[in-house]
Design a protein around this motif. Structure first.
Motif, PDB file in Angstrom:
ATOM      1  N   MET A 122       0.839  -1.205   0.000  1.00 59.55           N
ATOM      2  CA  MET A 122       0.000   0.000   0.000  1.00 59.55           C
ATOM      3  C   MET A 122       0.871   1.252   0.000  1.00 59.55           C
ATOM      4  O   MET A 122       0.601   2.216  -0.727  1.00 59.55           O
ATOM      5  N   THR A 123       1.937   1.239   0.775  1.00 58.75           N
ATOM      6  CA  THR A 123       2.856   2.374   0.810  1.00 58.75           C
ATOM      7  C   THR A 123       3.514   2.568  -0.549  1.00 58.75           C
ATOM      8  O   THR A 123       3.631   3.691  -1.043  1.00 58.75           O
ATOM      9  N   ASN A 124       3.918   1.480  -1.168  1.00 64.56           N
ATOM     10  CA  ASN A 124       4.547   1.577  -2.490  1.00 64.56           C
ATOM     11  C   ASN A 124       3.578   2.143  -3.516  1.00 64.56           C
ATOM     12  O   ASN A 124       3.952   2.980  -4.334  1.00 64.56           O
ATOM     13  N   ALA A 125       2.336   1.694  -3.490  1.00 69.97           N
ATOM     14  CA  ALA A 125       1.332   2.213  -4.427  1.00 69.97           C
ATOM     15  C   ALA A 125       1.114   3.705  -4.181  1.00 69.97           C
ATOM     16  O   ALA A 125       1.041   4.493  -5.129  1.00 69.97           O
ATOM     17  N   TRP A 126       1.032   4.083  -2.921  1.00 65.19           N
ATOM     18  CA  TRP A 126       0.771   5.482  -2.604  1.00 65.19           C
ATOM     19  C   TRP A 126       1.936   6.369  -3.015  1.00 65.19           C
ATOM     20  O   TRP A 126       1.752   7.531  -3.393  1.00 65.19           O
ATOM     21  N   LYS A 127       3.155   5.847  -2.964  1.00 65.08           N
ATOM     22  CA  LYS A 127       4.313   6.616  -3.405  1.00 65.08           C
ATOM     23  C   LYS A 127       4.195   6.956  -4.893  1.00 65.08           C
ATOM     24  O   LYS A 127       4.676   7.986  -5.339  1.00 65.08           O
ATOM     25  N   ILE A 128       3.550   6.104  -5.662  1.00 66.27           N
ATOM     26  CA  ILE A 128       3.415   6.321  -7.103  1.00 66.27           C
ATOM     27  C   ILE A 128       2.232   7.228  -7.434  1.00 66.27           C
ATOM     28  O   ILE A 128       2.351   8.159  -8.221  1.00 66.27           O
ATOM     29  N   ILE A 129       1.065   6.977  -6.836  1.00 75.79           N
ATOM     30  CA  ILE A 129      -0.146   7.704  -7.240  1.00 75.79           C
ATOM     31  C   ILE A 129      -0.663   8.665  -6.187  1.00 75.79           C
ATOM     32  O   ILE A 129      -1.669   9.334  -6.406  1.00 75.79           O
ATOM     33  N   GLY A 130       0.019   8.743  -5.047  1.00 76.18           N
ATOM     34  CA  GLY A 130      -0.453   9.601  -3.969  1.00 76.18           C
ATOM     35  C   GLY A 130      -0.216  11.075  -4.243  1.00 76.18           C
ATOM     36  O   GLY A 130       0.515  11.460  -5.147  1.00 76.18           O
ATOM     37  N   GLY A 131      -0.843  11.877  -3.448  1.00 72.42           N
ATOM     38  CA  GLY A 131      -0.701  13.321  -3.584  1.00 72.42           C
ATOM     39  C   GLY A 131      -1.997  13.945  -4.042  1.00 72.42           C
ATOM     40  O   GLY A 131      -2.957  13.264  -4.392  1.00 72.42           O
ATOM     41  N   LYS A 132      -1.995  15.244  -4.036  1.00 73.66           N
ATOM     42  CA  LYS A 132      -3.217  16.001  -4.337  1.00 73.66           C
ATOM     43  C   LYS A 132      -3.648  15.898  -5.798  1.00 73.66           C
ATOM     44  O   LYS A 132      -4.841  15.926  -6.091  1.00 73.66           O
ATOM     45  N   TRP A 133      -2.699  15.758  -6.728  1.00 72.17           N
ATOM     46  CA  TRP A 133      -3.028  15.923  -8.139  1.00 72.17           C
ATOM     47  C   TRP A 133      -2.913  14.674  -9.006  1.00 72.17           C
ATOM     48  O   TRP A 133      -3.513  14.619 -10.076  1.00 72.17           O
ATOM     49  N   LYS A 134      -2.146  13.685  -8.603  1.00 71.70           N
ATOM     50  CA  LYS A 134      -1.823  12.600  -9.527  1.00 71.70           C
ATOM     51  C   LYS A 134      -3.047  11.834 -10.017  1.00 71.70           C
ATOM     52  O   LYS A 134      -3.171  11.568 -11.212  1.00 71.70           O
ATOM     53  N   LEU A 135      -3.952  11.469  -9.133  1.00 75.69           N
ATOM     54  CA  LEU A 135      -5.136  10.739  -9.591  1.00 75.69           C
ATOM     55  C   LEU A 135      -6.007  11.607 -10.493  1.00 75.69           C
ATOM     56  O   LEU A 135      -6.597  11.104 -11.459  1.00 75.69           O
ATOM     57  N   LEU A 136      -6.071  12.891 -10.215  1.00 77.57           N
ATOM     58  CA  LEU A 136      -6.848  13.790 -11.079  1.00 77.57           C
ATOM     59  C   LEU A 136      -6.205  13.909 -12.458  1.00 77.57           C
ATOM     60  O   LEU A 136      -6.904  13.927 -13.480  1.00 77.57           O
ATOM     61  N   ILE A 137      -4.890  13.977 -12.483  1.00 77.38           N
ATOM     62  CA  ILE A 137      -4.172  14.031 -13.765  1.00 77.38           C
ATOM     63  C   ILE A 137      -4.411  12.735 -14.535  1.00 77.38           C
ATOM     64  O   ILE A 137      -4.727  12.763 -15.734  1.00 77.38           O
ATOM     65  N   LEU A 138      -4.259  11.613 -13.857  1.00 77.01           N
ATOM     66  CA  LEU A 138      -4.458  10.314 -14.515  1.00 77.01           C
ATOM     67  C   LEU A 138      -5.887  10.165 -15.019  1.00 77.01           C
ATOM     68  O   LEU A 138      -6.114   9.642 -16.115  1.00 77.01           O
ATOM     69  N   ASN A 139      -6.839  10.630 -14.243  1.00 81.20           N
ATOM     70  CA  ASN A 139      -8.234  10.552 -14.670  1.00 81.20           C
ATOM     71  C   ASN A 139      -8.462  11.396 -15.919  1.00 81.20           C
ATOM     72  O   ASN A 139      -9.120  10.958 -16.870  1.00 81.20           O
ATOM     73  N   ALA A 140      -7.908  12.597 -15.933  1.00 78.19           N
ATOM     74  CA  ALA A 140      -8.064  13.473 -17.100  1.00 78.19           C
ATOM     75  C   ALA A 140      -7.433  12.847 -18.336  1.00 78.19           C
ATOM     76  O   ALA A 140      -8.019  12.875 -19.422  1.00 78.19           O
ATOM     77  N   ILE A 141      -6.265  12.264 -18.189  1.00 82.28           N
ATOM     78  CA  ILE A 141      -5.595  11.643 -19.335  1.00 82.28           C
ATOM     79  C   ILE A 141      -6.340  10.395 -19.784  1.00 82.28           C
ATOM     80  O   ILE A 141      -6.459  10.135 -20.984  1.00 82.28           O
ATOM     81  N   SER A 142      -6.885   9.638 -18.840  1.00 80.57           N
ATOM     82  CA  SER A 142      -7.621   8.426 -19.231  1.00 80.57           C
ATOM     83  C   SER A 142      -8.895   8.762 -19.995  1.00 80.57           C
ATOM     84  O   SER A 142      -9.334   7.994 -20.834  1.00 80.57           O
ATOM     85  N   GLN A 143      -9.484   9.932 -19.743  1.00 82.32           N
ATOM     86  CA  GLN A 143     -10.694  10.350 -20.437  1.00 82.32           C
ATOM     87  C   GLN A 143     -10.409  10.905 -21.824  1.00 82.32           C
ATOM     88  O   GLN A 143     -11.256  10.837 -22.706  1.00 82.32           O
ATOM     89  N   GLN A 144      -9.246  11.484 -21.998  1.00 80.83           N
ATOM     90  CA  GLN A 144      -8.858  12.034 -23.304  1.00 80.83           C
ATOM     91  C   GLN A 144      -7.388  11.695 -23.532  1.00 80.83           C
ATOM     92  O   GLN A 144      -6.502  12.416 -23.105  1.00 80.83           O
ATOM     93  N   CYS A 145      -7.181  10.575 -24.174  1.00 80.02           N
ATOM     94  CA  CYS A 145      -5.821  10.069 -24.343  1.00 80.02           C
ATOM     95  C   CYS A 145      -5.481   9.998 -25.827  1.00 80.02           C
ATOM     96  O   CYS A 145      -6.261   9.419 -26.590  1.00 80.02           O
TER      97      CYS A 145
END
Length: 125
Positions: A27-50
């Motif tokens: 869980m810590t390793n996953a959070w190191k990659i996708i954690g933070g205020k913006w990363k999931l929002l960025i990934l979501n935006a890119i997944s919607q328009q890629c």
């Protein structure tokens, strides 16, 4: 001679509390990659328009600074979640898209989004 007894004991206590060393926790390793205020929002935006261009991402997320967006994109690229393609044009054109590994996060984001919707319904109802 230096006394490391307290530091050694603190590491053991931390390991006992969490069950395993921090670096070995999935869980810590996953959070190191996708954690933070913006990363999931960025990934979501890119997944919607890629693929997505930098300027498009900046418009979708108006509260993020250009510096922060750049840093987050670089981290996601470094971690193998995004790929970046630069076109030799003027003005420069850069596109970001999910890698195969990044695409495996799409169902995870969907589950988190569903959980968030459910949480909002439960806490408001």
């Amino acid at each position: 001679m230096e006394n490391n007894t307290n530091n050694d004991r603190q590491a053991v206590i931390k390991q006992e509390i969490y069950g395993q060393p921090e670096d070995n926790c999935s869980m810590t390793n996953a959070w190191k990659i996708i954690g933070g205020k913006w990363k999931l929002l960025i990934l979501n935006a890119i997944s919607q328009q890629c693929p997505a261009r930098f300027g498009e991402l900046r418009k979708k997320m108006q509260d993020i600074t250009q510096t922060t967006l750049t840093a987050q994109l670089r981290e996601l690229e470094r971690d193998g979640i995004l790929s970046r393609k630069v076109y030799a044009e003027s003005p420069p054109k850069v596109e970001y898209q999910l890698t195969e590994l990044g695409k495996t996060l799409v169902p995870v984001m969907k589950v988190l989004s569903d959980w968030g919707d459910n949480y909002c319904q439960v806490t408001k109802g």
